[in-house]
Write a protein that holds these residues in place. Structure first.
Motif, PDB file in Angstrom:
ATOM      1  N   ALA A   1       1.024  -1.337   0.055  1.00 46.66           N
ATOM      2  CA  ALA A   1      -0.002  -0.144   0.003  1.00 46.66           C
ATOM      3  C   ALA A   1       1.006   1.250  -0.200  1.00 46.66           C
ATOM      4  O   ALA A   1       0.548   2.105  -0.684  1.00 46.66           O
ATOM      5  N   ARG A   2       1.988   1.312   0.754  1.00 46.18           N
ATOM      6  CA  ARG A   2       2.960   2.341   0.842  1.00 46.18           C
ATOM      7  C   ARG A   2       3.522   2.424  -0.365  1.00 46.18           C
ATOM      8  O   ARG A   2       3.752   3.467  -0.954  1.00 46.18           O
ATOM      9  N   GLU A   3       4.039   1.454  -0.911  1.00 42.17           N
ATOM     10  CA  GLU A   3       4.699   1.228  -2.390  1.00 42.17           C
ATOM     11  C   GLU A   3       3.998   2.155  -3.458  1.00 42.17           C
ATOM     12  O   GLU A   3       4.327   2.968  -4.116  1.00 42.17           O
ATOM     13  N   VAL A   4       2.782   1.488  -3.526  1.00 43.61           N
ATOM     14  CA  VAL A   4       1.830   2.263  -4.596  1.00 43.61           C
ATOM     15  C   VAL A   4       1.388   3.547  -4.482  1.00 43.61           C
ATOM     16  O   VAL A   4       1.075   4.309  -5.311  1.00 43.61           O
ATOM     17  N   GLY A   5       1.342   4.088  -3.135  1.00 42.09           N
ATOM     18  CA  GLY A   5       1.034   5.187  -2.494  1.00 42.09           C
ATOM     19  C   GLY A   5      -0.566   5.328  -2.621  1.00 42.09           C
ATOM     20  O   GLY A   5      -1.132   6.233  -3.069  1.00 42.09           O
ATOM     21  N   VAL A   6      -1.113   4.477  -1.710  1.00 46.61           N
ATOM     22  CA  VAL A   6      -2.378   4.679  -1.461  1.00 46.61           C
ATOM     23  C   VAL A   6      -3.081   5.871  -0.594  1.00 46.61           C
ATOM     24  O   VAL A   6      -2.046   6.477   0.022  1.00 46.61           O
ATOM     25  N   GLY A   7      -4.001   6.413  -1.073  1.00 47.82           N
ATOM     26  CA  GLY A   7      -4.507   7.721  -0.458  1.00 47.82           C
ATOM     27  C   GLY A   7      -4.404   7.882   1.086  1.00 47.82           C
ATOM     28  O   GLY A   7      -3.810   8.939   1.525  1.00 47.82           O
ATOM     29  N   ARG A   8      -4.944   6.932   1.446  1.00 52.38           N
ATOM     30  CA  ARG A   8      -5.072   6.842   3.052  1.00 52.38           C
ATOM     31  C   ARG A   8      -4.930   5.317   3.562  1.00 52.38           C
ATOM     32  O   ARG A   8      -5.458   4.442   2.738  1.00 52.38           O
ATOM     33  N   ILE A   9      -4.174   5.245   4.661  1.00 50.01           N
ATOM     34  CA  ILE A   9      -4.579   3.819   5.455  1.00 50.01           C
ATOM     35  C   ILE A   9      -5.103   4.317   6.706  1.00 50.01           C
ATOM     36  O   ILE A   9      -4.789   5.224   7.399  1.00 50.01           O
ATOM     37  N   VAL A  10      -5.927   3.256   6.972  1.00 51.54           N
ATOM     38  CA  VAL A  10      -6.685   3.553   8.183  1.00 51.54           C
ATOM     39  C   VAL A  10      -6.368   2.551   9.126  1.00 51.54           C
ATOM     40  O   VAL A  10      -6.325   1.514   9.310  1.00 51.54           O
ATOM     41  N   VAL A  11      -5.395   3.411  10.284  1.00 49.81           N
ATOM     42  CA  VAL A  11      -4.751   2.655  11.159  1.00 49.81           C
ATOM     43  C   VAL A  11      -5.560   2.087  12.238  1.00 49.81           C
ATOM     44  O   VAL A  11      -6.383   2.833  12.883  1.00 49.81           O
TER      45      VAL A  11
END
Ligand code: PLP
Length: 423
Positions: free
Chosen positions: A121-131
Protein backbone atom coordinates in the motif's frame (compact mmCIF):
# COMPACT_ATOMS: atom_id res chain seq x y z
CA UNK A 1 -52.37 -10.95 -2.19
CA UNK A 2 -48.66 -11.45 -1.91
CA UNK A 3 -47.07 -9.92 -4.95
CA UNK A 4 -43.35 -9.17 -4.96
CA UNK A 5 -42.97 -5.48 -4.04
CA UNK A 6 -41.52 -3.77 -7.09
CA UNK A 7 -39.21 -1.54 -5.07
CA UNK A 8 -37.15 -4.63 -4.19
CA UNK A 9 -36.29 -5.09 -7.88
CA UNK A 10 -33.53 -3.08 -9.58
CA UNK A 11 -34.56 0.38 -10.80
CA UNK A 12 -34.55 -0.66 -14.46
CA UNK A 13 -36.77 -3.71 -13.86
CA UNK A 14 -39.64 -3.90 -16.33
CA UNK A 15 -42.33 -6.49 -16.74
CA UNK A 16 -42.89 -7.47 -20.36
CA UNK A 17 -46.45 -7.98 -21.67
CA UNK A 18 -46.11 -11.75 -21.06
CA UNK A 19 -45.30 -11.12 -17.38
CA UNK A 20 -41.58 -11.83 -17.61
CA UNK A 21 -38.79 -9.75 -16.14
CA UNK A 22 -36.33 -7.49 -17.91
CA UNK A 23 -33.39 -5.81 -16.23
CA UNK A 24 -31.37 -3.15 -18.01
CA UNK A 25 -33.54 -3.85 -21.04
CA UNK A 26 -32.47 -7.52 -21.09
CA UNK A 27 -34.78 -10.51 -20.76
CA UNK A 28 -33.67 -12.28 -17.59
CA UNK A 29 -34.61 -15.76 -18.81
CA UNK A 30 -32.55 -15.19 -21.96
CA UNK A 31 -29.57 -14.15 -19.81
CA UNK A 32 -29.95 -17.32 -17.76
CA UNK A 33 -30.03 -19.33 -20.98
CA UNK A 34 -26.94 -17.62 -22.35
CA UNK A 35 -24.77 -17.47 -19.22
CA UNK A 36 -26.16 -20.36 -17.19
CA UNK A 37 -27.35 -20.41 -13.60
CA UNK A 38 -26.89 -19.43 -10.84
CA UNK A 39 -26.36 -15.97 -12.29
CA UNK A 40 -25.98 -12.56 -10.71
CA UNK A 41 -27.64 -9.92 -12.89
CA UNK A 42 -26.76 -6.32 -12.01
CA UNK A 43 -28.51 -3.19 -13.21
CA UNK A 44 -25.40 -1.25 -14.21
CA UNK A 45 -27.19 2.10 -14.41
CA UNK A 46 -28.41 1.66 -10.84
CA UNK A 47 -24.84 1.04 -9.62
CA UNK A 48 -23.79 4.24 -11.36
CA UNK A 49 -26.74 6.20 -9.98
CA UNK A 50 -25.99 5.14 -6.41
CA UNK A 51 -22.33 6.09 -6.78
CA UNK A 52 -23.35 9.53 -8.07
CA UNK A 53 -25.83 9.85 -5.24
CA UNK A 54 -23.07 9.13 -2.72
CA UNK A 55 -20.76 11.71 -4.28
CA UNK A 56 -23.58 14.28 -4.23
CA UNK A 57 -24.42 13.44 -0.60
CA UNK A 58 -20.90 13.47 0.82
CA UNK A 59 -18.67 15.21 -1.72
CA UNK A 60 -15.18 14.23 -2.82
CA UNK A 61 -13.58 11.62 -0.60
CA UNK A 62 -16.60 9.33 -0.29
CA UNK A 63 -15.44 5.75 -0.88
CA UNK A 64 -17.14 2.61 -2.16
CA UNK A 65 -16.55 -0.28 0.26
CA UNK A 66 -15.39 -2.91 -2.20
CA UNK A 67 -15.91 -5.89 0.09
CA UNK A 68 -19.64 -5.59 -0.68
CA UNK A 69 -19.02 -6.54 -4.31
CA UNK A 70 -15.79 -6.32 -6.24
CA UNK A 71 -14.45 -7.12 -9.67
CA UNK A 72 -12.49 -4.93 -12.05
CA UNK A 73 -15.63 -3.69 -13.81
CA UNK A 74 -17.13 -2.63 -10.48
CA UNK A 75 -13.95 -0.92 -9.35
CA UNK A 76 -13.75 0.96 -12.65
CA UNK A 77 -17.42 1.92 -12.47
CA UNK A 78 -17.14 3.36 -8.94
CA UNK A 79 -13.99 5.24 -9.95
CA UNK A 80 -15.60 6.59 -13.12
CA UNK A 81 -18.51 7.90 -11.09
CA UNK A 82 -16.20 9.83 -8.79
CA UNK A 83 -15.92 7.57 -5.78
CA UNK A 84 -12.77 6.61 -3.94
CA UNK A 85 -12.46 2.90 -3.11
CA UNK A 86 -12.15 1.32 0.30
CA UNK A 87 -10.09 -1.87 0.20
CA UNK A 88 -9.66 -4.09 3.25
CA UNK A 89 -7.01 -6.58 2.14
CA UNK A 90 -4.10 -7.04 -0.20
CA UNK A 91 -6.42 -8.90 -2.57
CA UNK A 92 -8.96 -6.09 -2.76
CA UNK A 93 -6.08 -3.68 -3.27
CA UNK A 94 -4.73 -5.82 -6.12
CA UNK A 95 -8.11 -5.95 -7.89
CA UNK A 96 -8.65 -2.18 -7.58
CA UNK A 97 -5.16 -1.52 -8.97
CA UNK A 98 -5.68 -4.08 -11.74
CA UNK A 99 -8.80 -2.14 -12.70
CA UNK A 100 -6.65 0.93 -13.23
CA UNK A 101 -7.93 2.88 -10.24
CA UNK A 102 -5.18 5.35 -9.24
CA UNK A 103 -3.65 4.37 -5.90
CA UNK A 104 -4.28 7.79 -4.40
CA UNK A 105 -8.04 7.09 -4.72
CA UNK A 106 -7.74 4.04 -2.45
CA UNK A 107 -8.23 3.75 1.31
CA UNK A 108 -6.71 0.69 3.02
CA UNK A 109 -8.58 -0.83 5.94
CA UNK A 110 -8.10 -3.89 8.13
CA UNK A 111 -7.71 -4.74 11.81
CA UNK A 112 -4.69 -6.95 11.14
CA UNK A 113 -2.89 -5.69 8.09
CA UNK A 114 0.20 -7.73 7.29
CA UNK A 115 3.66 -6.31 6.64
CA UNK A 116 3.18 -7.23 2.99
CA UNK A 117 -0.15 -5.43 2.76
CA UNK A 118 1.25 -2.30 4.38
CA UNK A 119 4.41 -2.45 2.30
CA UNK A 120 2.46 -2.76 -0.94
CA UNK A 121 0.00 0.00 0.00
CA UNK A 122 2.86 2.38 0.85
CA UNK A 123 4.80 1.44 -2.29
CA UNK A 124 1.94 2.14 -4.67
CA UNK A 125 0.96 5.22 -2.65
CA UNK A 126 -2.60 4.59 -1.46
CA UNK A 127 -4.44 7.78 -0.53
CA UNK A 128 -5.11 6.83 3.08
CA UNK A 129 -4.30 3.97 5.43
CA UNK A 130 -6.81 3.63 8.24
CA UNK A 131 -4.70 2.54 11.21
CA UNK A 132 -6.43 0.16 13.58
CA UNK A 133 -3.95 -0.71 16.36
CA UNK A 134 -0.71 0.15 18.16
CA UNK A 135 0.86 -2.96 16.63
CA UNK A 136 0.10 -1.54 13.20
CA UNK A 137 1.85 1.71 14.19
CA UNK A 138 4.86 -0.41 15.23
CA UNK A 139 4.83 -2.08 11.83
CA UNK A 140 4.61 1.28 10.06
CA UNK A 141 7.60 2.49 12.10
CA UNK A 142 9.64 -0.54 11.05
CA UNK A 143 8.71 -0.13 7.39
CA UNK A 144 9.54 3.58 7.56
CA UNK A 145 12.97 2.80 8.98
CA UNK A 146 13.61 0.64 5.93
CA UNK A 147 12.35 2.88 3.13
CA UNK A 148 11.50 6.31 4.54
CA UNK A 149 7.98 6.42 3.10
CA UNK A 150 5.40 8.43 5.08
CA UNK A 151 1.79 7.46 4.33
CA UNK A 152 -1.21 9.65 5.13
CA UNK A 153 -3.27 7.91 7.79
CA UNK A 154 -6.59 8.11 9.55
CA UNK A 155 -7.06 6.55 12.97
CA UNK A 156 -9.98 4.24 13.42
CA UNK A 157 -11.84 5.21 16.56
CA UNK A 158 -14.37 3.06 18.42
CA UNK A 159 -16.94 5.60 19.59
CA UNK A 160 -18.75 3.27 22.03
CA UNK A 161 -22.07 3.31 20.18
CA UNK A 162 -24.23 0.22 19.80
CA UNK A 163 -25.98 0.43 16.47
CA UNK A 164 -28.80 -2.10 16.57
CA UNK A 165 -27.98 -4.58 13.89
CA UNK A 166 -26.81 -8.17 13.82
CA UNK A 167 -24.06 -8.64 16.44
CA UNK A 168 -21.65 -10.00 13.79
CA UNK A 169 -21.77 -6.67 11.94
CA UNK A 170 -21.89 -4.31 14.92
CA UNK A 171 -18.50 -2.61 15.16
CA UNK A 172 -18.81 0.67 17.09
CA UNK A 173 -19.27 -0.73 20.61
CA UNK A 174 -16.52 -0.65 23.25
CA UNK A 175 -16.12 -4.44 23.16
CA UNK A 176 -14.85 -4.58 19.59
CA UNK A 177 -11.79 -5.94 17.82
CA UNK A 178 -11.73 -2.78 15.70
CA UNK A 179 -10.07 0.54 16.29
CA UNK A 180 -8.86 2.59 19.22
CA UNK A 181 -11.33 2.93 22.08
CA UNK A 182 -12.46 6.47 22.79
CA UNK A 183 -13.54 5.93 26.39
CA UNK A 184 -10.46 4.03 27.53
CA UNK A 185 -8.16 6.74 26.18
CA UNK A 186 -6.52 4.64 23.46
CA UNK A 187 -7.79 7.06 20.80
CA UNK A 188 -6.03 9.98 22.50
CA UNK A 189 -2.86 7.94 22.99
CA UNK A 190 -2.87 6.95 19.30
CA UNK A 191 -3.21 10.59 18.19
CA UNK A 192 -0.31 11.59 20.44
CA UNK A 193 1.85 8.78 19.17
CA UNK A 194 1.14 9.67 15.50
CA UNK A 195 1.93 13.33 16.15
CA UNK A 196 5.29 12.39 17.63
CA UNK A 197 6.03 9.93 14.83
CA UNK A 198 7.99 10.54 11.65
CA UNK A 199 6.60 7.43 9.99
CA UNK A 200 2.99 8.54 9.41
CA UNK A 201 1.20 11.76 8.53
CA UNK A 202 -1.97 11.85 10.58
CA UNK A 203 -4.73 13.62 8.61
CA UNK A 204 -7.94 12.49 10.22
CA UNK A 205 -10.19 10.15 12.16
CA UNK A 206 -12.47 7.33 11.14
CA UNK A 207 -15.35 5.47 12.73
CA UNK A 208 -17.54 2.67 11.39
CA UNK A 209 -20.40 1.67 13.66
CA UNK A 210 -21.61 -1.39 11.80
CA UNK A 211 -23.48 -2.65 8.80
CA UNK A 212 -27.14 -2.97 7.79
CA UNK A 213 -27.98 -0.06 10.12
CA UNK A 214 -31.55 1.08 9.47
CA UNK A 215 -31.71 4.05 11.79
CA UNK A 216 -29.70 7.10 10.70
CA UNK A 217 -29.95 8.27 14.33
CA UNK A 218 -27.15 5.88 15.30
CA UNK A 219 -24.84 8.03 13.18
CA UNK A 220 -25.98 11.11 15.11
CA UNK A 221 -25.05 9.29 18.33
CA UNK A 222 -21.63 8.34 16.97
CA UNK A 223 -20.97 11.89 15.78
CA UNK A 224 -22.01 13.34 19.13
CA UNK A 225 -19.73 10.88 20.91
CA UNK A 226 -16.82 11.71 18.62
CA UNK A 227 -17.31 15.49 18.34
CA UNK A 228 -15.27 16.66 21.37
CA UNK A 229 -12.41 14.40 20.35
CA UNK A 230 -12.55 15.55 16.72
CA UNK A 231 -12.49 19.19 17.87
CA UNK A 232 -9.63 18.62 20.28
CA UNK A 233 -7.56 16.84 17.66
CA UNK A 234 -8.04 19.67 15.16
CA UNK A 235 -7.65 17.11 12.34
CA UNK A 236 -8.89 17.93 8.86
CA UNK A 237 -10.83 14.77 7.99
CA UNK A 238 -13.52 12.60 9.52
CA UNK A 239 -14.90 9.47 7.85
CA UNK A 240 -18.06 8.14 9.36
CA UNK A 241 -17.62 4.73 7.69
CA UNK A 242 -20.35 2.82 5.93
CA UNK A 243 -23.20 0.72 7.08
CA UNK A 244 -26.45 2.32 6.04
CA UNK A 245 -28.95 -0.50 5.57
CA UNK A 246 -31.08 -1.56 2.65
CA UNK A 247 -34.53 -3.14 2.49
CA UNK A 248 -34.32 -6.85 1.69
CA UNK A 249 -37.89 -7.98 2.26
CA UNK A 250 -41.42 -6.66 2.14
CA UNK A 251 -42.12 -4.19 4.93
CA UNK A 252 -38.52 -3.12 5.52
CA UNK A 253 -37.56 0.48 4.95
CA UNK A 254 -34.16 2.10 4.92
CA UNK A 255 -32.96 5.68 4.52
CA UNK A 256 -31.60 6.57 1.09
CA UNK A 257 -27.95 7.56 0.71
CA UNK A 258 -29.14 11.15 0.26
CA UNK A 259 -31.13 11.06 3.52
CA UNK A 260 -28.22 9.43 5.35
CA UNK A 261 -25.85 12.11 4.05
CA UNK A 262 -28.17 14.86 5.25
CA UNK A 263 -28.40 13.34 8.73
CA UNK A 264 -24.62 13.02 8.93
CA UNK A 265 -23.99 16.55 7.64
CA UNK A 266 -26.58 18.07 9.99
CA UNK A 267 -25.25 16.14 12.98
CA UNK A 268 -21.69 17.25 12.20
CA UNK A 269 -22.80 20.87 11.85
CA UNK A 270 -24.76 20.68 15.10
CA UNK A 271 -21.75 19.21 16.88
CA UNK A 272 -19.49 21.96 15.55
CA UNK A 273 -17.37 19.61 13.45
CA UNK A 274 -15.47 21.55 10.79
CA UNK A 275 -13.41 18.62 9.45
CA UNK A 276 -14.19 17.39 5.93
CA UNK A 277 -16.73 14.63 6.46
CA UNK A 278 -16.92 11.57 4.25
CA UNK A 279 -18.32 8.05 4.30
CA UNK A 280 -17.85 4.55 2.88
CA UNK A 281 -21.08 2.93 1.73
CA UNK A 282 -20.87 -0.58 0.29
CA UNK A 283 -24.21 -2.33 0.67
CA UNK A 284 -26.21 0.81 -0.17
CA UNK A 285 -24.40 1.05 -3.51
CA UNK A 286 -24.53 -2.58 -4.61
CA UNK A 287 -27.15 -4.67 -2.81
CA UNK A 288 -30.37 -3.60 -4.49
CA UNK A 289 -28.80 -3.40 -7.95
CA UNK A 290 -28.72 -7.17 -8.43
CA UNK A 291 -30.84 -10.28 -8.40
CA UNK A 292 -29.64 -13.88 -8.34
CA UNK A 293 -31.27 -16.25 -10.80
CA UNK A 294 -31.33 -19.96 -10.02
CA UNK A 295 -32.81 -22.96 -11.77
CA UNK A 296 -35.04 -25.32 -9.85
CA UNK A 297 -33.84 -28.91 -10.03
CA UNK A 298 -35.89 -30.73 -7.42
CA UNK A 299 -39.26 -30.15 -5.80
CA UNK A 300 -39.73 -32.42 -2.81
CA UNK A 301 -42.98 -32.42 -0.96
CA UNK A 302 -42.55 -33.95 2.50
CA UNK A 303 -46.12 -34.82 3.49
CA UNK A 304 -47.37 -32.90 6.50
CA UNK A 305 -44.10 -31.02 6.83
CA UNK A 306 -43.22 -28.77 3.92
CA UNK A 307 -42.12 -28.53 0.32
CA UNK A 308 -38.41 -28.17 -0.35
CA UNK A 309 -37.52 -26.46 -3.59
CA UNK A 310 -33.86 -27.12 -4.39
CA UNK A 311 -32.04 -24.83 -6.78
CA UNK A 312 -28.61 -25.05 -8.40
CA UNK A 313 -26.97 -22.53 -6.02
CA UNK A 314 -27.01 -22.23 -2.27
CA UNK A 315 -25.08 -20.84 0.63
CA UNK A 316 -21.90 -20.65 -1.42
CA UNK A 317 -23.35 -17.80 -3.50
CA UNK A 318 -25.34 -16.25 -0.65
CA UNK A 319 -24.15 -17.11 2.87
CA UNK A 320 -26.16 -14.32 4.53
CA UNK A 321 -29.19 -16.45 5.48
CA UNK A 322 -26.95 -19.12 7.07
CA UNK A 323 -24.68 -16.56 8.72
CA UNK A 324 -27.13 -13.96 9.98
CA UNK A 325 -30.54 -15.53 9.50
CA UNK A 326 -31.19 -12.93 6.82
CA UNK A 327 -34.46 -12.99 4.92
CA UNK A 328 -35.03 -12.70 1.18
CA UNK A 329 -38.01 -12.59 -1.12
CA UNK A 330 -38.46 -15.02 -4.00
CA UNK A 331 -40.17 -14.67 -7.35
CA UNK A 332 -40.35 -16.35 -10.73
CA UNK A 333 -38.74 -14.30 -13.52
CA UNK A 334 -41.36 -15.69 -15.95
CA UNK A 335 -44.20 -14.30 -13.87
CA UNK A 336 -42.98 -11.39 -11.76
CA UNK A 337 -46.34 -10.07 -10.63
CA UNK A 338 -47.94 -13.44 -9.87
CA UNK A 339 -49.69 -13.79 -6.52
CA UNK A 340 -47.37 -15.87 -4.36
CA UNK A 341 -49.90 -17.99 -2.55
CA UNK A 342 -47.68 -20.91 -1.60
CA UNK A 343 -44.88 -21.14 0.93
CA UNK A 344 -41.92 -23.43 0.30
CA UNK A 345 -38.36 -23.67 1.57
CA UNK A 346 -35.82 -22.62 -1.04
CA UNK A 347 -32.65 -24.64 -0.47
CA UNK A 348 -29.38 -25.12 -2.31
CA UNK A 349 -27.51 -28.21 -3.46
CA UNK A 350 -24.89 -28.42 -0.69
CA UNK A 351 -24.45 -31.29 1.74
CA UNK A 352 -25.79 -29.57 4.80
CA UNK A 353 -29.26 -28.82 6.15
CA UNK A 354 -28.16 -25.27 6.92
CA UNK A 355 -27.98 -24.66 3.19
CA UNK A 356 -31.17 -22.62 3.16
CA UNK A 357 -31.58 -19.57 0.94
CA UNK A 358 -35.12 -18.60 1.94
CA UNK A 359 -36.76 -20.43 4.85
CA UNK A 360 -40.30 -19.27 4.08
CA UNK A 361 -40.23 -18.60 0.36
CA UNK A 362 -43.42 -17.37 -1.21
CA UNK A 363 -44.03 -18.66 -4.70
CA UNK A 364 -46.96 -18.75 -7.09
CA UNK A 365 -48.73 -22.06 -7.70
CA UNK A 366 -47.41 -24.22 -10.48
CA UNK A 367 -43.71 -23.94 -9.69
CA UNK A 368 -42.01 -26.84 -11.45
CA UNK A 369 -38.64 -28.41 -12.08
CA UNK A 370 -36.80 -26.42 -14.74
CA UNK A 371 -38.30 -23.08 -13.68
CA UNK A 372 -36.09 -20.13 -12.93
CA UNK A 373 -36.49 -18.75 -9.43
CA UNK A 374 -34.85 -15.51 -8.29
CA UNK A 375 -33.98 -13.62 -5.12
CA UNK A 376 -33.75 -9.82 -5.28
CA UNK A 377 -31.33 -7.50 -3.41
CA UNK A 378 -28.38 -9.90 -3.67
CA UNK A 379 -25.81 -7.47 -5.03
CA UNK A 380 -23.79 -7.11 -1.79
CA UNK A 381 -22.05 -9.66 0.43
CA UNK A 382 -23.24 -12.55 -1.72
CA UNK A 383 -20.63 -13.43 -4.27
CA UNK A 384 -17.84 -11.74 -2.28
CA UNK A 385 -18.65 -13.75 0.84
CA UNK A 386 -19.19 -16.95 -1.08
CA UNK A 387 -17.04 -20.04 -1.09
CA UNK A 388 -16.24 -23.11 -3.13
CA UNK A 389 -17.76 -25.55 -0.68
CA UNK A 390 -18.47 -28.95 -2.20
CA UNK A 391 -15.93 -27.93 -4.84
CA UNK A 392 -18.47 -26.09 -6.83
CA UNK A 393 -17.51 -23.10 -8.94
CA UNK A 394 -18.93 -19.73 -8.07
CA UNK A 395 -21.51 -18.10 -10.35
CA UNK A 396 -21.03 -15.71 -13.24
CA UNK A 397 -21.92 -12.03 -13.01
CA UNK A 398 -23.40 -9.89 -15.77
CA UNK A 399 -23.97 -6.13 -15.94
CA UNK A 400 -27.09 -5.20 -17.91
CA UNK A 401 -27.74 -1.77 -19.35
CA UNK A 402 -29.61 -0.33 -22.33
CA UNK A 403 -30.59 -3.72 -23.72
CA UNK A 404 -27.07 -5.15 -23.59
CA UNK A 405 -25.52 -7.45 -21.02
CA UNK A 406 -21.81 -7.93 -20.52
CA UNK A 407 -20.13 -10.71 -18.64
CA UNK A 408 -17.92 -9.20 -15.92
CA UNK A 409 -17.06 -12.37 -13.99
CA UNK A 410 -17.28 -15.71 -15.77
CA UNK A 411 -18.47 -18.84 -14.05
CA UNK A 412 -15.74 -20.82 -12.29
CA UNK A 413 -14.86 -24.13 -13.90
CA UNK A 414 -13.42 -27.39 -12.63
CA UNK A 415 -10.08 -26.17 -14.05
CA UNK A 416 -10.31 -23.09 -11.82
CA UNK A 417 -10.89 -25.33 -8.83
CA UNK A 418 -7.80 -27.35 -9.72
CA UNK A 419 -5.63 -24.32 -10.54
CA UNK A 420 -4.21 -23.99 -7.02
CA UNK A 421 -4.00 -27.73 -6.35
CA UNK A 422 -0.35 -28.51 -7.02
CA UNK A 423 -0.15 -31.93 -5.36
C1 PLP B 1 -17.82 -3.04 5.82
C2 PLP B 1 -17.31 -1.66 5.93
C3 PLP B 1 -17.90 -0.63 5.20
C4 PLP B 1 -19.12 -0.82 4.34
O1 PLP B 1 -20.23 -1.25 5.05
P1 PLP B 1 -21.65 -1.34 4.32
O2 PLP B 1 -22.54 -1.85 5.36
O3 PLP B 1 -21.50 -2.25 3.18
O4 PLP B 1 -22.00 0.05 3.89
C5 PLP B 1 -17.34 0.63 5.28
N1 PLP B 1 -16.26 0.87 6.06
C6 PLP B 1 -15.68 -0.10 6.79
C7 PLP B 1 -14.50 0.22 7.62
C8 PLP B 1 -16.19 -1.38 6.75
O5 PLP B 1 -15.62 -2.35 7.48
Amino acid sequence: MSVLPRHLLPDSAEVAPDGSLRIGGCDVAALAEEYGTPLFVYDEDQLRDRCREAVAAFGDGVAYATKAFLCRAMARLAHEEGMHLDVASGGELAIALAAGVPADRLVLHGNNKSDDELLRAREVGVGRIVVDSFDELDRLDRLHAADGRVPKVLLRITPGVEAHTHEFVMTGQDDSKFGFGLKVGDAARAVERCRASASVELVGLHAHIGSQVFVAGFYEQAIEALAPFVAESGLAELSIGGGIGVAYVEGEEAPSITEWGAVVRDACAAAGITARVSAEPGRAIAAAAAITVYRVGTVKEVPGIRTFVACDGGFIDNPRPALYGSGYETFLPRSVDADRTETVRLVGKHCESGDVLVAEARVPPGLRVGDLIATPVTGAYGRTMGSNYNSLGRPAVVFASGGDARLVIRRETDEDLLATDVG
